[in-house]
Structure formats: structure tokens, C-alpha cells
Enzyme design. Structure first.
Site, PDB file in Angstrom:
ATOM      1  N   ASN A   1      -6.922   9.114   5.320  1.00  0.00           N
ATOM      2  CA  ASN A   1      -5.889   7.869   4.739  1.00  0.00           C
ATOM      3  C   ASN A   1      -6.697   6.660   5.132  1.00  0.00           C
ATOM      4  OD1 ASN A   1      -3.232   6.852   4.599  1.00  0.00           O
ATOM      5  ND2 ASN A   1      -3.965   6.182   6.801  1.00  0.00           N
TER       6      ASN A   1
ATOM      7  N   SER B   1      -4.513   6.651  -4.796  1.00  0.00           N
ATOM      8  CA  SER B   1      -3.702   5.849  -5.220  1.00  0.00           C
ATOM      9  C   SER B   1      -3.362   6.010  -6.790  1.00  0.00           C
ATOM     10  CB  SER B   1      -4.018   4.268  -5.061  1.00  0.00           C
ATOM     11  OG  SER B   1      -3.421   3.398  -5.619  1.00  0.00           O
TER      12      SER B   1
ATOM     13  N   TYR C   1     -10.812  -1.759  -5.774  1.00  0.00           N
ATOM     14  CA  TYR C   1      -9.811  -0.758  -5.099  1.00  0.00           C
ATOM     15  C   TYR C   1      -9.570   0.380  -6.250  1.00  0.00           C
ATOM     16  CZ  TYR C   1      -5.705   0.995  -2.854  1.00  0.00           C
ATOM     17  OH  TYR C   1      -4.706   1.677  -2.283  1.00  0.00           O
TER      18      TYR C   1
HETATM   19  P1  NAP Z   1      -2.079  -0.195   6.112  1.00  0.00           P
HETATM   20  O1  NAP Z   1      -0.811  -0.080   6.621  1.00  0.00           O
HETATM   21  O2  NAP Z   1      -2.918  -1.610   5.687  1.00  0.00           O
HETATM   22  O3  NAP Z   1      -2.947   0.661   6.940  1.00  0.00           O
HETATM   23  C1  NAP Z   1      -4.211   0.903   6.690  1.00  0.00           C
HETATM   24  C2  NAP Z   1      -4.979   1.704   7.739  1.00  0.00           C
HETATM   25  O4  NAP Z   1      -6.324   1.886   7.426  1.00  0.00           O
HETATM   26  C3  NAP Z   1      -4.593   0.954   9.269  1.00  0.00           C
HETATM   27  O5  NAP Z   1      -4.427   2.004  10.332  1.00  0.00           O
HETATM   28  C4  NAP Z   1      -6.303   0.538   9.506  1.00  0.00           C
HETATM   29  O6  NAP Z   1      -6.582   0.770  10.790  1.00  0.00           O
HETATM   30  C5  NAP Z   1      -7.275   1.890   8.622  1.00  0.00           C
HETATM   31  N1  NAP Z   1      -8.323   1.127   8.670  1.00  0.00           N
HETATM   32  C6  NAP Z   1      -8.835   0.165   7.683  1.00  0.00           C
HETATM   33  N2  NAP Z   1     -10.320   0.167   7.509  1.00  0.00           N
HETATM   34  C7  NAP Z   1     -10.631   1.127   8.303  1.00  0.00           C
HETATM   35  C8  NAP Z   1     -11.928   1.527   8.931  1.00  0.00           C
HETATM   36  N3  NAP Z   1     -13.064   1.083   8.380  1.00  0.00           N
HETATM   37  N4  NAP Z   1     -11.896   2.631   9.837  1.00  0.00           N
HETATM   38  C9  NAP Z   1     -10.773   3.069  10.077  1.00  0.00           C
HETATM   39  N5  NAP Z   1      -9.816   2.691   9.868  1.00  0.00           N
HETATM   40  C10 NAP Z   1      -9.601   1.620   8.974  1.00  0.00           C
HETATM   41  O7  NAP Z   1      -2.339   0.395   4.659  1.00  0.00           O
HETATM   42  P2  NAP Z   1      -1.509   1.939   3.994  1.00  0.00           P
HETATM   43  O8  NAP Z   1      -0.465   1.342   3.105  1.00  0.00           O
HETATM   44  O9  NAP Z   1      -0.943   2.363   5.341  1.00  0.00           O
HETATM   45  O10 NAP Z   1      -2.758   2.412   3.346  1.00  0.00           O
HETATM   46  C11 NAP Z   1      -2.994   3.863   3.955  1.00  0.00           C
HETATM   47  C12 NAP Z   1      -3.759   4.511   2.808  1.00  0.00           C
HETATM   48  O11 NAP Z   1      -2.972   4.659   1.511  1.00  0.00           O
HETATM   49  C13 NAP Z   1      -4.996   3.530   2.122  1.00  0.00           C
HETATM   50  O12 NAP Z   1      -6.131   4.529   1.714  1.00  0.00           O
HETATM   51  C14 NAP Z   1      -4.417   2.980   0.810  1.00  0.00           C
HETATM   52  O13 NAP Z   1      -5.378   2.386   0.139  1.00  0.00           O
HETATM   53  C15 NAP Z   1      -3.424   4.044   0.215  1.00  0.00           C
HETATM   54  N6  NAP Z   1      -2.281   3.562  -0.337  1.00  0.00           N
HETATM   55  C16 NAP Z   1      -1.568   2.741  -0.008  1.00  0.00           C
HETATM   56  C17 NAP Z   1      -0.614   2.350  -1.135  1.00  0.00           C
HETATM   57  C18 NAP Z   1       0.564   1.440  -0.610  1.00  0.00           C
HETATM   58  O14 NAP Z   1       1.229   0.796  -1.539  1.00  0.00           O
HETATM   59  N7  NAP Z   1       0.674   1.135   0.532  1.00  0.00           N
HETATM   60  C19 NAP Z   1      -0.449   2.840  -2.411  1.00  0.00           C
HETATM   61  C20 NAP Z   1      -1.601   3.551  -2.766  1.00  0.00           C
HETATM   62  C21 NAP Z   1      -2.348   4.128  -1.808  1.00  0.00           C
HETATM   63  P3  NAP Z   1      -6.935  -0.554  12.004  1.00  0.00           P
HETATM   64  O15 NAP Z   1      -6.079  -1.628  11.638  1.00  0.00           O
HETATM   65  O16 NAP Z   1      -6.906   0.193  13.177  1.00  0.00           O
HETATM   66  O17 NAP Z   1      -8.141  -0.926  11.305  1.00  0.00           O
END
Ligand code: NAP
Length: 244
Positions: free
Chosen positions: A87, A139, A152
Site C-alpha cells: 500500500n 490507482s 505517478y
Molecule cells: P497517505 O495518507 O499519504 O499515506 C501514505 C502511506 O505510505 C504512509 O503511511 C507513509 O508512511 C507510507 N509511505 C510512503 N513512502 C513510504 C516508504 N518509502 N516506505 C514505507 N512507507 C511509505 O496516502 P494514502 O492515500 O493512504 O495512500 C495509500 C496508497 O493508496 C498509496 O499507494 C496511494 O498511491 C494509493 N492511492 C491513494 C488514493 C487517494 O486518493 N488517497 C487514490 C489512489 C491510490 P510514512 O508516513 O511512515 O512514511
């Protein structure tokens, strides 16, 4: 016996909601984080306080050594990983012409190489037990492509190709590999969106709301359940109908 589920990037947002969804008592929940130690520890304590089993593991998923150390720590404690949810992810918004090599490399390293690193490290244990589930969070932009999010979108399309190919490779070994393609989900990743941006987006959706992290968590939980044993290599868009 309890199953071990490793969720990368579980310190907040979607990953945190997935960890909470698996905190049923039937799973050992491993919360990976990179920078956000305090929220990861607080989530782990919350799960333990409600009778669940959880542990936190710090690792930058883009760093193969970090990932190997994290998996060794889990194996030493719990002997296997039954479910991997890739994730962890980062985003970048800007024109391709403004995307530096550093930004490009960082997006691909975290969003795509991170999936490779974690999957490669857990697969031997899944293959050995002839059972496992891998969920990769892609995504809708990996399906449709987003203007000003080329790096992305490329990383998330890569995750889809990775998942389909791997599903063919490891299906005979009892391992299912699927993707979830979220639409716009209400997490920190979208903090840059204005209320008007969100309103405009909702107008394009058959289901008239922004998604929440629980929508994705429920889907991940289903795909990891026995009810989904005959599903592999699929990309499930959880996007309020945006991509239809
Ligand atoms: P978020 O709230 O920004 O959380 C991102 C998470 O990824 C955080 O827990 C962060 O941990 C972790 N992370 C980032 N870089 C990392 C690394 N190098 N190693 C380990 N952990 C890392 O984002 P989210 O919306 O929950 O996104 C989760 C996933 O869903 C992502 O893959 C994102 O691309 C995908 N997604 C999100 C959306 C959306 O609209 N939100 C839509 C489509 C897909 P730390 O803070 O501890 O670094």
C-alpha cells in the site's frame, strides 16, 4: 492459527484503515511505516488494546536492505507472512517538463520498486506453504492516466502489469495476486485538493461522494478472504464508478 498480514505504509490513510479492518483477532497485523513512527505505534497500541495482535516495523519500501531486515524480523517472530498488502505510496503533481530525475526516480522507487522489494522478500514463504494473498494498491490513474501526474500514473500502471504477470507466475503455487485501483479517497494524499476540486470531482461520479479509506479496506479484506480464492490477476476499481 492466526494469519500474519503485512501492510506497507500503514501509519496513516488507507494503510491504517486496512490494518484496523484486519484487527479482528484472527490476524497478526504488521504495521509498516517509514517516517510516521508515532501514528504507527498508536495504531498498534489501539489494536492490542482491543484484544488484537500487532507489531510495527520501520522500513523504507524502496530500500531492498530495509525490506529484507523487516521480513527477517517478522519471520523470526511469526515464522511466515500469509498476506502482503503493498500500500505504501507517494504522489507528485506537476508537468512532466517540471518533473526532475530525482522526483521521477523517487516515485518509481517507492510505488513500483517498493512493490517488487516487498513481494520478492515474502514470496518464498508463501510458495513454501502453497498459500498466500498479495494485494497491490494501484490507482485509477494507473488505468486512465492523470494529466500532471505522469510519473505517478506510470508507477501505478506498472503495479497493474506487475500484478497480472505475477498472478500467472505464482497461481500454480497457491498465491493470489490482485490489485485495487482506488479513485479519489479522503486521505492526506489529497490535502492539496480544494473543496471546489472535490465538488467538481464528485459531479463526475455515479456514486456522489469522495471515497473513504474504509471503502478500500473492506475491499482488501474481501480479496484476502476465502470468498475470493478464485480471483487472481484482477484490478478492482473502487472509485464510485469514475472509470466506467
Ligand atoms: P497517505 O495518507 O499519504 O499515506 C501514505 C502511506 O505510505 C504512509 O503511511 C507513509 O508512511 C507510507 N509511505 C510512503 N513512502 C513510504 C516508504 N518509502 N516506505 C514505507 N512507507 C511509505 O496516502 P494514502 O492515500 O493512504 O495512500 C495509500 C496508497 O493508496 C498509496 O499507494 C496511494 O498511491 C494509493 N492511492 C491513494 C488514493 C487517494 O486518493 N488517497 C487514490 C489512489 C491510490 P510514512 O508516513 O511512515 O512514511
Amino acid at each position: 492459527m492466526k494469519k500474519v498480514v503485512l501492510i506497507t505504509g500503514a501509519s496513516k490513510g488507507i494503510g491504517s484503515a486496512i490494518a484496523k479492518r484486519f484487527a479482528t483477532g484472527e490476524y497478526i497485523v504488521v504495521i509498516n511505516y517509514n517516517k510516521s513512527e508515532a501514528p504507527a505505534l498508536s495504531l498498534s497500541n489501539e489494536i492490542i488494546a482491543t484484544g488484537g495482535t500487532a507489531m510495527c516495523c520501520k522500513a523504507d519500501v524502496s530500500n531492498a536492505t530495509d525490506v529484507k531486515n523487516m521480513i527477517s524480523e517478522i519471520i523470526n517472530k511469526f515464522s511466515t507472512v500469509d498476506i502482503l498488502i503493498n500500500n505504501a505510496g507517494i504522489s507528485y503533481e506537476g508537468l512532466l517538463s517540471d518533473t526532475s530525475d530525482e522526483i521521477w526516480n523517487n516515485i518509481i522507487a517507492t510505488n513500483l520498486t517498493g512493490v517488487f522489494n516487498c513481494t520478492k522478500a515474502v514470496l518464498p514463504y508463501m510458495i513454501n506453504q502453497k498459500k498466500g494473498k498479495i494485494i497491490n494498491i494501484s490507482s485509477i490513474w494507473g488505468i486512465c492516466g492523470a494529466s500532471c501526474e505522469v510519473a505517478y500514473s506510470a508507477s501505478k500502471s506498472g503495479v497493474i502489469g506487475f500484478s497480472k504477470a505475477l498472478a500467472k507466475e505464482v497461481g500454480p503455487s497457491g498465491v493470489n495476486v490482485n490489485c485495487i485501483a482506488p479513485g479519489i479517497i479522503d486521505t492526506d494524499m489529497n490535502n492539496n485538493l480544494t473543496e471546489q476540486d472535490k465538488k467538481d470531482f464528485v459531479e463526475e461520479l455515479p456514486i456522489s461522494r469522495i471515497g473513504n479509506a474504509k471503502d478500500i479496506a473492506d475491499t482488501a479484506f474481501f480479496l484476502c478472504s476465502e470468498s475470493a480464492d478464485y480471483i487472481t490477476g484482477q484490478v478492482l476499481a473502487v472509485d464510485g464508478g469514475y472509470s466506467i
